[in-house]
Design a protein around this motif. Sequence first.
Motif, PDB file in Angstrom:
ATOM      1  N   PRO A  78     -19.072 -28.838-106.045  1.00 55.22           N
ATOM      2  CA  PRO A  78     -20.123 -30.045-105.464  1.00 55.22           C
ATOM      3  C   PRO A  78     -21.262 -30.276-106.249  1.00 55.22           C
ATOM      4  CG  PRO A  78     -20.098 -28.096-104.029  1.00 55.22           C
ATOM      5  CD  PRO A  78     -18.901 -27.861-105.224  1.00 55.22           C
ATOM      6  N   GLU A  79     -21.889 -29.488-107.137  1.00 55.88           N
ATOM      7  CA  GLU A  79     -23.153 -29.535-107.690  1.00 55.88           C
ATOM      8  C   GLU A  79     -22.738 -30.664-108.848  1.00 55.88           C
ATOM      9  OE1 GLU A  79     -26.595 -26.990-109.752  1.00 55.88           O
ATOM     10  OE2 GLU A  79     -24.592 -26.186-109.867  1.00 55.88           O
ATOM     11  N   PRO A  80     -23.676 -31.906-108.866  1.00 53.99           N
ATOM     12  CA  PRO A  80     -23.574 -32.874-109.850  1.00 53.99           C
ATOM     13  C   PRO A  80     -23.648 -32.298-111.485  1.00 53.99           C
ATOM     14  CG  PRO A  80     -25.299 -33.516-108.155  1.00 53.99           C
ATOM     15  CD  PRO A  80     -24.913 -32.054-107.871  1.00 53.99           C
ATOM     16  N   ARG A 139     -26.417 -33.361-100.586  1.00 54.32           N
ATOM     17  CA  ARG A 139     -27.689 -33.010-100.713  1.00 54.32           C
ATOM     18  C   ARG A 139     -27.933 -32.762-102.017  1.00 54.32           C
ATOM     19  NH1 ARG A 139     -27.668 -27.681 -96.997  1.00 54.32           N
ATOM     20  NH2 ARG A 139     -29.245 -27.031 -98.386  1.00 54.32           N
ATOM     21  N   TRP A 140     -27.061 -32.272-102.756  1.00 52.59           N
ATOM     22  CA  TRP A 140     -27.622 -32.157-104.386  1.00 52.59           C
ATOM     23  C   TRP A 140     -27.551 -33.848-105.073  1.00 52.59           C
ATOM     24  CZ3 TRP A 140     -23.771 -27.832-104.736  1.00 52.59           C
ATOM     25  CH2 TRP A 140     -24.378 -26.600-104.978  1.00 52.59           C
ATOM     26  N   LEU A 141     -26.947 -34.713-104.487  1.00 51.34           N
ATOM     27  CA  LEU A 141     -26.824 -35.856-105.321  1.00 51.34           C
ATOM     28  C   LEU A 141     -28.289 -36.677-104.679  1.00 51.34           C
ATOM     29  CD1 LEU A 141     -23.020 -37.025-104.759  1.00 51.34           C
ATOM     30  CD2 LEU A 141     -24.294 -36.790-107.017  1.00 51.34           C
ATOM     31  N   ALA A 142     -28.508 -36.526-103.636  1.00 49.85           N
ATOM     32  CA  ALA A 142     -29.942 -37.004-103.156  1.00 49.85           C
ATOM     33  C   ALA A 142     -31.065 -36.574-103.836  1.00 49.85           C
ATOM     34  CB  ALA A 142     -30.290 -36.749-101.552  1.00 49.85           C
ATOM     35  N   GLU A 143     -30.914 -35.267-104.456  1.00 52.40           N
ATOM     36  CA  GLU A 143     -32.038 -34.716-105.301  1.00 52.40           C
ATOM     37  C   GLU A 143     -31.980 -35.353-106.686  1.00 52.40           C
ATOM     38  OE1 GLU A 143     -31.402 -30.504-105.155  1.00 52.40           O
ATOM     39  OE2 GLU A 143     -31.811 -30.504-102.959  1.00 52.40           O
ATOM     40  N   HIS A 144     -30.907 -35.667-107.158  1.00 51.05           N
ATOM     41  CA  HIS A 144     -30.587 -36.009-108.514  1.00 51.05           C
ATOM     42  C   HIS A 144     -30.607 -37.788-108.669  1.00 51.05           C
ATOM     43  CE1 HIS A 144     -29.023 -31.960-109.102  1.00 51.05           C
ATOM     44  NE2 HIS A 144     -29.234 -32.124-110.172  1.00 51.05           N
ATOM     45  N   HIS A 145     -30.469 -38.444-107.668  1.00 48.84           N
ATOM     46  CA  HIS A 145     -30.460 -40.074-107.792  1.00 48.84           C
ATOM     47  C   HIS A 145     -31.214 -40.655-106.761  1.00 48.84           C
ATOM     48  CE1 HIS A 145     -26.974 -39.357-110.471  1.00 48.84           C
ATOM     49  NE2 HIS A 145     -26.349 -38.803-109.806  1.00 48.84           N
ATOM     50  N   ALA A 146     -32.348 -41.291-107.309  1.00 44.93           N
ATOM     51  CA  ALA A 146     -33.236 -41.939-106.507  1.00 44.93           C
ATOM     52  C   ALA A 146     -32.659 -43.047-105.574  1.00 44.93           C
ATOM     53  CB  ALA A 146     -34.237 -42.728-107.424  1.00 44.93           C
ATOM     54  N   GLY A 147     -31.450 -43.417-105.737  1.00 45.27           N
ATOM     55  CA  GLY A 147     -30.959 -44.583-104.950  1.00 45.27           C
ATOM     56  C   GLY A 147     -29.822 -43.926-103.946  1.00 45.27           C
ATOM     57  N   TYR A 148     -29.679 -42.689-103.982  1.00 43.83           N
ATOM     58  CA  TYR A 148     -28.511 -42.203-103.241  1.00 43.83           C
ATOM     59  C   TYR A 148     -28.689 -42.511-101.715  1.00 43.83           C
ATOM     60  CZ  TYR A 148     -24.577 -39.391-102.027  1.00 43.83           C
ATOM     61  OH  TYR A 148     -23.564 -38.966-101.710  1.00 43.83           O
ATOM     62  N   ALA A 149     -29.673 -42.623-101.408  1.00 42.58           N
ATOM     63  CA  ALA A 149     -29.913 -42.648 -99.874  1.00 42.58           C
ATOM     64  C   ALA A 149     -29.669 -43.864 -99.219  1.00 42.58           C
ATOM     65  CB  ALA A 149     -31.305 -42.235 -99.584  1.00 42.58           C
ATOM     66  N   ASP A 150     -29.987 -44.977-100.023  1.00 41.47           N
ATOM     67  CA  ASP A 150     -29.619 -46.432-100.054  1.00 41.47           C
ATOM     68  C   ASP A 150     -28.117 -46.548-100.026  1.00 41.47           C
ATOM     69  OD1 ASP A 150     -30.057 -49.097 -99.724  1.00 41.47           O
ATOM     70  OD2 ASP A 150     -29.684 -49.437-101.610  1.00 41.47           O
ATOM     71  N   TYR A 151     -27.536 -45.875-101.114  1.00 40.96           N
ATOM     72  CA  TYR A 151     -26.018 -45.902-101.120  1.00 40.96           C
ATOM     73  C   TYR A 151     -25.318 -45.361 -99.943  1.00 40.96           C
ATOM     74  CZ  TYR A 151     -21.472 -44.548-103.020  1.00 40.96           C
ATOM     75  OH  TYR A 151     -20.266 -44.325-103.184  1.00 40.96           O
ATOM     76  N   CYS A 152     -25.803 -44.311 -99.464  1.00 48.12           N
ATOM     77  CA  CYS A 152     -25.261 -43.734 -98.036  1.00 48.12           C
ATOM     78  C   CYS A 152     -25.515 -44.718 -97.006  1.00 48.12           C
ATOM     79  CB  CYS A 152     -26.130 -42.301 -97.873  1.00 48.12           C
ATOM     80  SG  CYS A 152     -25.527 -40.969 -98.870  1.00 48.12           S
ATOM     81  N   ARG A 153     -26.454 -45.499 -96.873  1.00 48.57           N
ATOM     82  CA  ARG A 153     -26.555 -46.436 -95.753  1.00 48.57           C
ATOM     83  C   ARG A 153     -25.534 -47.594 -95.895  1.00 48.57           C
ATOM     84  NH1 ARG A 153     -31.889 -44.868 -96.422  1.00 48.57           N
ATOM     85  NH2 ARG A 153     -32.560 -46.264 -97.957  1.00 48.57           N
TER      86      ARG A 153
END
Length: 163
Positions: A78-80, A139-153
């Motif tokens: 699961p680690e990017p 959790r890891w993707l959110a740390e590595h990709h600035a747009g991940y939270a928006d993608y999750c929404r």
Amino acid sequence: MTSARPPLNARQARRLGTLLVGAQFGLMALLVVLGAQALQPWPGMPQLLLAAALALAGALLGLAALQANRPGNFNIHPEPRAGGRLVARGPYRWVRHPMYAAVLLLTAAAAVVAGSAAAALGWAALLAVLVGKAGLEERWLAEHHAGYADYCRRTRRLVPGLY
């Protein structure tokens, strides 16, 4: 009263990821073996048709996910990957983990063919493992990709429009 768990450190998270990958592949193997054993004697036609539909859907989804997210960008763990990019095309437009959804569809086919309580429990355990693995990965993707939270929404985790 809730007890807050301390966050995992990087080493603990990697160990957990490795454990989840091992559990995922062990449960997948169990379901395939149970499904193969159930093919003798031959299962009923409705059971086979449902299993074939699930397997076809899983295979098509898995191939579409591979087409959108080429090998080298994703990781079984699961680690990017270092330098990996966030993919939001193909089936990733609707779900964040289409490969996990494909695995669940394919193993559901095996569980349907097996038609046993053990297969149903194995599939449910695999679902729990993949949901846990997805949470850790996110959790890891959110740390590595600035747009991940928006993608999750905008997208669901495994099932478009539901979850």
